[in-house]
Write a protein that holds these residues in place. Structure first.
Motif, PDB file in Angstrom:
ATOM      1  N   TYR A  22       0.892  -1.082  -0.123  1.00 37.03           N
ATOM      2  CA  TYR A  22       0.092   0.044   0.194  1.00 37.03           C
ATOM      3  C   TYR A  22       0.857   1.237  -0.172  1.00 37.03           C
ATOM      4  CZ  TYR A  22      -3.336   3.209   1.569  1.00 37.03           C
ATOM      5  OH  TYR A  22      -4.162   4.625   1.688  1.00 37.03           O
ATOM      6  N   LEU A  23       2.066   1.340   0.734  1.00 39.68           N
ATOM      7  CA  LEU A  23       2.867   2.631   0.904  1.00 39.68           C
ATOM      8  C   LEU A  23       3.517   2.480  -0.544  1.00 39.68           C
ATOM      9  CD1 LEU A  23       4.309   2.321   4.613  1.00 39.68           C
ATOM     10  CD2 LEU A  23       2.438   3.974   3.628  1.00 39.68           C
ATOM     11  N   ALA A  24       3.798   1.466  -0.983  1.00 38.51           N
ATOM     12  CA  ALA A  24       4.646   1.644  -2.189  1.00 38.51           C
ATOM     13  C   ALA A  24       3.728   2.156  -3.453  1.00 38.51           C
ATOM     14  CB  ALA A  24       5.214   0.170  -2.753  1.00 38.51           C
ATOM     15  N   GLY A  25       2.742   1.618  -3.402  1.00 34.85           N
ATOM     16  CA  GLY A  25       1.474   2.314  -4.494  1.00 34.85           C
ATOM     17  C   GLY A  25       1.288   3.808  -4.209  1.00 34.85           C
ATOM     18  N   ARG A  26       1.165   4.114  -2.867  1.00 35.33           N
ATOM     19  CA  ARG A  26       0.936   5.603  -2.690  1.00 35.33           C
ATOM     20  C   ARG A  26       2.265   6.320  -3.064  1.00 35.33           C
ATOM     21  NH1 ARG A  26      -3.552   8.098  -0.873  1.00 35.33           N
ATOM     22  NH2 ARG A  26      -2.577   9.220   0.591  1.00 35.33           N
ATOM     23  N   ALA A  27       3.515   5.844  -3.040  1.00 39.07           N
ATOM     24  CA  ALA A  27       4.886   6.373  -3.184  1.00 39.07           C
ATOM     25  C   ALA A  27       4.924   6.590  -4.941  1.00 39.07           C
ATOM     26  CB  ALA A  27       5.972   5.484  -2.726  1.00 39.07           C
ATOM     27  N   VAL A  28       4.592   5.600  -5.662  1.00 33.09           N
ATOM     28  CA  VAL A  28       4.573   5.993  -7.035  1.00 33.09           C
ATOM     29  C   VAL A  28       3.242   6.118  -7.594  1.00 33.09           C
ATOM     30  CG1 VAL A  28       6.290   3.789  -7.048  1.00 33.09           C
ATOM     31  CG2 VAL A  28       4.260   3.469  -7.358  1.00 33.09           C
ATOM     32  N   ALA A  29       2.241   6.844  -7.189  1.00 33.68           N
ATOM     33  CA  ALA A  29       1.098   7.229  -7.706  1.00 33.68           C
ATOM     34  C   ALA A  29       1.224   8.548  -8.344  1.00 33.68           C
ATOM     35  CB  ALA A  29      -0.243   7.147  -6.437  1.00 33.68           C
ATOM     36  N   VAL A  30       0.553   8.815  -9.442  1.00 32.99           N
ATOM     37  CA  VAL A  30       0.782   9.979  -9.983  1.00 32.99           C
ATOM     38  C   VAL A  30      -0.092  11.188  -9.236  1.00 32.99           C
ATOM     39  CG1 VAL A  30       0.174  11.200 -12.124  1.00 32.99           C
ATOM     40  CG2 VAL A  30       1.007   8.824 -12.510  1.00 32.99           C
ATOM     41  N   SER A  31      -1.354  10.883  -9.015  1.00 28.84           N
ATOM     42  CA  SER A  31      -1.881  11.932  -8.387  1.00 28.84           C
ATOM     43  C   SER A  31      -2.825  10.989  -7.446  1.00 28.84           C
ATOM     44  CB  SER A  31      -2.900  12.565  -9.233  1.00 28.84           C
ATOM     45  OG  SER A  31      -3.830  13.208  -8.666  1.00 28.84           O
ATOM     46  N   ALA A  32      -3.597  11.633  -6.272  1.00 29.06           N
ATOM     47  CA  ALA A  32      -4.294  11.070  -5.331  1.00 29.06           C
ATOM     48  C   ALA A  32      -5.653  10.817  -5.915  1.00 29.06           C
ATOM     49  CB  ALA A  32      -4.110  11.801  -3.963  1.00 29.06           C
ATOM     50  N   ASP A  33      -6.069  11.661  -6.631  1.00 31.85           N
ATOM     51  CA  ASP A  33      -7.429  11.443  -7.394  1.00 31.85           C
ATOM     52  C   ASP A  33      -7.421  11.496  -8.652  1.00 31.85           C
ATOM     53  OD1 ASP A  33     -10.048  11.334  -6.886  1.00 31.85           O
ATOM     54  OD2 ASP A  33     -10.560  13.615  -6.788  1.00 31.85           O
ATOM     55  N   THR A  34      -6.894  10.083  -9.233  1.00 37.91           N
ATOM     56  CA  THR A  34      -6.490  10.118 -10.766  1.00 37.91           C
ATOM     57  C   THR A  34      -7.717   9.985 -11.558  1.00 37.91           C
ATOM     58  OG1 THR A  34      -6.485   7.628 -10.438  1.00 37.91           O
ATOM     59  CG2 THR A  34      -4.542   8.859 -10.310  1.00 37.91           C
ATOM     60  N   ILE A  35      -9.136   9.549 -10.932  1.00 37.79           N
ATOM     61  CA  ILE A  35     -10.197   9.232 -11.652  1.00 37.79           C
ATOM     62  C   ILE A  35     -10.603  10.701 -12.136  1.00 37.79           C
ATOM     63  CG2 ILE A  35     -12.684   8.856 -11.628  1.00 37.79           C
ATOM     64  CD1 ILE A  35     -11.902   6.374  -9.615  1.00 37.79           C
ATOM     65  N   GLU A  36     -10.510  11.680 -11.548  1.00 34.57           N
ATOM     66  CA  GLU A  36     -11.228  12.934 -11.842  1.00 34.57           C
ATOM     67  C   GLU A  36     -10.045  13.906 -12.505  1.00 34.57           C
ATOM     68  OE1 GLU A  36     -12.851  14.679  -8.447  1.00 34.57           O
ATOM     69  OE2 GLU A  36     -14.249  13.257  -8.282  1.00 34.57           O
ATOM     70  N   VAL A  37      -8.427  13.360 -12.526  1.00 33.44           N
ATOM     71  CA  VAL A  37      -7.610  14.228 -13.101  1.00 33.44           C
ATOM     72  C   VAL A  37      -7.382  13.910 -14.379  1.00 33.44           C
ATOM     73  CG1 VAL A  37      -5.151  14.899 -12.769  1.00 33.44           C
ATOM     74  CG2 VAL A  37      -6.614  14.899 -10.991  1.00 33.44           C
ATOM     75  N   LEU A  38      -7.177  12.224 -14.744  1.00 32.89           N
ATOM     76  CA  LEU A  38      -6.708  12.040 -15.845  1.00 32.89           C
ATOM     77  C   LEU A  38      -7.852  11.820 -17.109  1.00 32.89           C
ATOM     78  CD1 LEU A  38      -4.600   8.868 -14.758  1.00 32.89           C
ATOM     79  CD2 LEU A  38      -3.586  11.061 -15.678  1.00 32.89           C
ATOM     80  N   PRO A  39      -7.649  12.261 -18.316  1.00 36.16           N
ATOM     81  CA  PRO A  39      -8.633  12.070 -19.152  1.00 36.16           C
ATOM     82  C   PRO A  39      -8.896  10.834 -19.958  1.00 36.16           C
ATOM     83  CG  PRO A  39      -6.699  13.107 -20.320  1.00 36.16           C
ATOM     84  CD  PRO A  39      -6.464  12.956 -18.748  1.00 36.16           C
ATOM     85  N   PHE A  40      -9.864  10.380 -20.270  1.00 35.87           N
ATOM     86  CA  PHE A  40     -10.268   9.047 -21.042  1.00 35.87           C
ATOM     87  C   PHE A  40     -10.706   9.558 -22.404  1.00 35.87           C
ATOM     88  CE2 PHE A  40     -14.963   8.365 -20.464  1.00 35.87           C
ATOM     89  CZ  PHE A  40     -15.143   9.316 -19.690  1.00 35.87           C
TER      90      PHE A  40
END
Length: 116
Positions: A22-40
């Protein structure tokens, strides 16, 4: 060593491993709220939320796709054992295909193949 102690050690190792992942995933995450930030939709601005609901007509079509997908999943190993088992394997495959055809007929009757 007590059996309870060994169970506690295994549970502690599992909790530590999950926490580390879980900590490794938080460390390499692009943004904490990727659903609303990244376009699809290939970079276009989204018209609706990415987790919007699908119309109910897509579910019978999904079941139809899964019927064909499961068919191919079982046909490959069956092709290897059909020569060894003979008529028994052929009868079993025709029963399996009969169940799948019944699912396809149901999806057809429900209108999964109509697009308008």
């Amino acid at each position: 060593m007590s059996s309870y102690l060994s169970v506690l050690i295994v549970l502690g190792a599992c909790v530590a491993g999950i926490g580390a992942l879980y900590l490794a995933g938080r460390a390499v995450a692009v943004s904490a709220d990727t659903i609303e930030v990244l376009p699809f939709h290939s970079g276009w601005q989204p018209q609706e939320h990415a987790l919007s609901r699908f119309h109910a007509r897509w579910y019978p079509l999904t079941l139809l796709f899964l019927a064909f997908d499961v068919e191919m999943l079982f046909m490959y190993p069956w092709a290897l054992v059909v020569a060894r088992n003979g008529a028994e394997a052929i009868i079993e495959m025709f029963v399996f295909l009969g169940v799948l055809v019944a699912g396809i007929i149901w999806a057809w009757r429900e209108g999964a193949l109509r697009w308008v």
